[in-house]
Design a protein around this motif. Sequence first.
Motif, PDB file in Angstrom:
ATOM      1  N   THR A 120       0.852  -1.182   0.000  1.00 36.26           N
ATOM      2  CA  THR A 120       0.000   0.000   0.000  1.00 36.26           C
ATOM      3  C   THR A 120       0.890   1.234   0.000  1.00 36.26           C
ATOM      4  N   GLU A 121       0.636   2.126  -0.955  1.00 38.17           N
ATOM      5  CA  GLU A 121       1.410   3.355  -1.063  1.00 38.17           C
ATOM      6  C   GLU A 121       0.453   4.535  -1.072  1.00 38.17           C
ATOM      7  N   GLY A 122       0.987   5.700  -0.746  1.00 37.06           N
ATOM      8  CA  GLY A 122       0.171   6.901  -0.706  1.00 37.06           C
ATOM      9  C   GLY A 122       0.581   7.910  -1.754  1.00 37.06           C
ATOM     10  N   LYS A 123      -0.395   8.394  -2.524  1.00 45.32           N
ATOM     11  CA  LYS A 123      -0.169   9.407  -3.553  1.00 45.32           C
ATOM     12  C   LYS A 123      -0.703  10.732  -3.017  1.00 45.32           C
ATOM     13  N   LEU A 124       0.103  11.775  -3.046  1.00 46.49           N
ATOM     14  CA  LEU A 124      -0.294  13.083  -2.533  1.00 46.49           C
ATOM     15  C   LEU A 124      -1.090  13.854  -3.578  1.00 46.49           C
ATOM     16  N   VAL A 125      -2.225  14.417  -3.152  1.00 41.31           N
ATOM     17  CA  VAL A 125      -3.063  15.256  -4.009  1.00 41.31           C
ATOM     18  C   VAL A 125      -3.274  16.578  -3.267  1.00 41.31           C
ATOM     19  N   VAL A 126      -3.008  17.703  -3.944  1.00 42.99           N
ATOM     20  CA  VAL A 126      -3.220  19.034  -3.369  1.00 42.99           C
ATOM     21  C   VAL A 126      -4.208  19.780  -4.264  1.00 42.99           C
ATOM     22  N   GLU A 127      -5.208  20.414  -3.647  1.00 39.84           N
ATOM     23  CA  GLU A 127      -6.194  21.190  -4.395  1.00 39.84           C
ATOM     24  C   GLU A 127      -6.311  22.576  -3.788  1.00 39.84           C
ATOM     25  N   LEU A 146       4.570   7.638  -1.272  1.00 45.25           N
ATOM     26  CA  LEU A 146       5.061   7.413   0.083  1.00 45.25           C
ATOM     27  C   LEU A 146       4.734   5.965   0.426  1.00 45.25           C
ATOM     28  N   ASN A 147       5.658   5.271   1.079  1.00 46.23           N
ATOM     29  CA  ASN A 147       5.324   3.937   1.559  1.00 46.23           C
ATOM     30  C   ASN A 147       5.867   3.735   2.960  1.00 46.23           C
ATOM     31  N   GLU A 148       5.392   2.680   3.601  1.00 42.27           N
ATOM     32  CA  GLU A 148       5.696   2.472   5.017  1.00 42.27           C
ATOM     33  C   GLU A 148       7.162   2.148   5.283  1.00 42.27           C
ATOM     34  N   SER A 149       7.925   1.764   4.269  1.00 41.02           N
ATOM     35  CA  SER A 149       9.318   1.391   4.510  1.00 41.02           C
ATOM     36  C   SER A 149      10.275   2.589   4.458  1.00 41.02           C
ATOM     37  N   GLN A 150       9.771   3.790   4.150  1.00 42.00           N
ATOM     38  CA  GLN A 150      10.650   4.954   4.066  1.00 42.00           C
ATOM     39  C   GLN A 150      10.927   5.528   5.451  1.00 42.00           C
ATOM     40  N   THR A 154      13.548  10.518   4.713  1.00 44.27           N
ATOM     41  CA  THR A 154      13.230  10.256   3.299  1.00 44.27           C
ATOM     42  C   THR A 154      11.830  10.745   2.973  1.00 44.27           C
ATOM     43  N   ARG A 155      10.891  10.517   3.885  1.00 45.81           N
ATOM     44  CA  ARG A 155       9.504  10.957   3.670  1.00 45.81           C
ATOM     45  C   ARG A 155       9.441  12.487   3.590  1.00 45.81           C
ATOM     46  N   ARG A 156      10.146  13.173   4.492  1.00 51.39           N
ATOM     47  CA  ARG A 156      10.149  14.636   4.486  1.00 51.39           C
ATOM     48  C   ARG A 156      10.748  15.167   3.188  1.00 51.39           C
ATOM     49  N   GLU A 157      11.876  14.601   2.769  1.00 53.57           N
ATOM     50  CA  GLU A 157      12.529  15.040   1.533  1.00 53.57           C
ATOM     51  C   GLU A 157      11.629  14.801   0.324  1.00 53.57           C
ATOM     52  N   LEU A 158      10.968  13.648   0.280  1.00 47.73           N
ATOM     53  CA  LEU A 158      10.079  13.336  -0.832  1.00 47.73           C
ATOM     54  C   LEU A 158       8.898  14.302  -0.874  1.00 47.73           C
ATOM     55  N   ILE A 159       8.300  14.564   0.278  1.00 48.41           N
ATOM     56  CA  ILE A 159       7.171  15.501   0.342  1.00 48.41           C
ATOM     57  C   ILE A 159       7.616  16.890  -0.098  1.00 48.41           C
TER      58      ILE A 159
END
Length: 185
Positions: A120-127, A146-150, A154-159
């Motif tokens: 399961t991964e998360g895709k960011l959507v901004v409106e 985003l995935n649970e293994s990051q 890494t999550r902050r940098e990706l976001i």
Amino acid sequence: MRLLMIAAMALVLSGCASNVVTDYNPSAVFGNYSTWSFAQEAGSDAFVSLDGSRIQMAVERELKRKAMRKVPKTEADLLANWQIVEEERLEQTGVGLGFGFGRGNFGWGISAPPPVREVTEGKLVVELIDTETKEVVWRAASRRYLNESQSPETRRELIDEVVSEMFSKYPGVVKGVRIQDEEAS
């Protein structure tokens, strides 16, 4: 040589592929927007997740770069809404095995597919929503997940990277003329 040229061209084209997809209302006058607020504000019984606070900081930073002021929700021209859309996919976790025998143009074979697991991964959507018309005027969705293994870093940098790329495609205004920022590739 031809194969090498095709491989090089494919590499160049994949480098130009965007990691975000944006859409906007062409009739919206983006130069008229100068204030914003989050659509969902944390109240007494609400909480913001770890990724949520990372996203909010990144959105705030990017809107500030667009010379937009954060104000209370009742005074805002735009409301910023974000969500992480969960998507499931299958991931190969090993290699398949097989064997066969035969002679000439005929043979028999048997194989076992590689083991897979569901991820399961998360895709960011901004409106961004116009407060006057109550309509979405701009939307961006990430093609990176985003995935649970990051790790948290890494999550902050990706976001940060994804939100920055999203807002690089936000329609701008130059001397009263609305333009769409194009990706240079």
